[in-house]
Motif scaffolding. Structure first.
Motif, PDB file in Angstrom:
ATOM      1  N   THR A  12       0.663  -1.067   0.027  1.00 56.76           N
ATOM      2  CA  THR A  12       0.002  -0.027  -0.054  1.00 56.76           C
ATOM      3  C   THR A  12       1.030   1.296  -0.029  1.00 56.76           C
ATOM      4  O   THR A  12       2.155   1.155   0.304  1.00 56.76           O
ATOM      5  CB  THR A  12      -0.876   0.154   1.038  1.00 56.76           C
ATOM      6  N   ILE A  13       0.289   2.228  -0.255  1.00 58.08           N
ATOM      7  CA  ILE A  13       1.007   3.662  -0.113  1.00 58.08           C
ATOM      8  C   ILE A  13       1.583   3.973   1.168  1.00 58.08           C
ATOM      9  O   ILE A  13       2.999   4.176   1.214  1.00 58.08           O
ATOM     10  CB  ILE A  13       0.399   4.835  -0.577  1.00 58.08           C
ATOM     11  N   ALA A  14       0.967   3.481   2.232  1.00 57.49           N
ATOM     12  CA  ALA A  14       1.405   3.688   3.524  1.00 57.49           C
ATOM     13  C   ALA A  14       2.600   2.844   3.879  1.00 57.49           C
ATOM     14  O   ALA A  14       3.420   3.064   4.540  1.00 57.49           O
ATOM     15  CB  ALA A  14       0.128   3.539   4.494  1.00 57.49           C
ATOM     16  N   GLY A  42      -6.048   0.781 -11.532  1.00 60.33           N
ATOM     17  CA  GLY A  42      -7.209   1.616 -11.050  1.00 60.33           C
ATOM     18  C   GLY A  42      -7.042   1.650  -9.388  1.00 60.33           C
ATOM     19  O   GLY A  42      -5.975   1.968  -8.844  1.00 60.33           O
ATOM     20  N   ASN A  43      -8.055   1.222  -8.741  1.00 64.03           N
ATOM     21  CA  ASN A  43      -8.231   1.128  -7.272  1.00 64.03           C
ATOM     22  C   ASN A  43      -7.330  -0.046  -6.821  1.00 64.03           C
ATOM     23  O   ASN A  43      -6.798  -0.144  -5.533  1.00 64.03           O
ATOM     24  CB  ASN A  43      -9.547   1.088  -6.840  1.00 64.03           C
TER      25      ASN A  43
END
Length: 108
Positions: A12-14, A42-43
């Motif tokens: 994830t980005i985090a 996409g998502n």
């Protein structure tokens, strides 16, 4: 059954931000600028786990440079700017100042 993402699916980005010691908004900016590679669409898009090492080899934050030189981040930015080295990302678009590692090495 719902399948949970695994590390092989990407970070994830985090997670990527924590791994790179960046603010999550800075990591998101780097993904948008395609400086941090992603997998998926996409998502479902996630940071490619291999991109962490690639990013670390190519780029360095101004704070990390300053820490290694024993100066303030502002002093380091001034030093780099005086030698004609501009950040590849930084305010106001990105929360952290990031430099090309090979260009910044000349200053250290």
């Amino acid at each position: 059954a719902i399948r949970r993402p695994t590390r092989a699916d990407g970070l994830t980005i985090a997670e990527a931000a924590r791994s790179l010691d960046l603010h999550h908004e800075a990591a998101r900016h780097l993904v948008r600028r395609k400086l941090l590679a992603t997998v998926g669409e996409g998502n479902k898009r996630r940071v490619d786990p291999n991109a962490i090492g690639v990013f670390r080899a190519a780029f360095v934050t101004g704070a990390d440079l300053a820490r290694s030189a024993g100066v303030s981040p502002r002093a380091m930015a001034d030093r780099l700017r005086a030698r004609g080295i501009a950040p590849i990302a930084g305010p106001p678009d990105c929360r952290q100042t990031i430099f090309c590692r090979s260009a910044a090495r000349a200053v250290l």
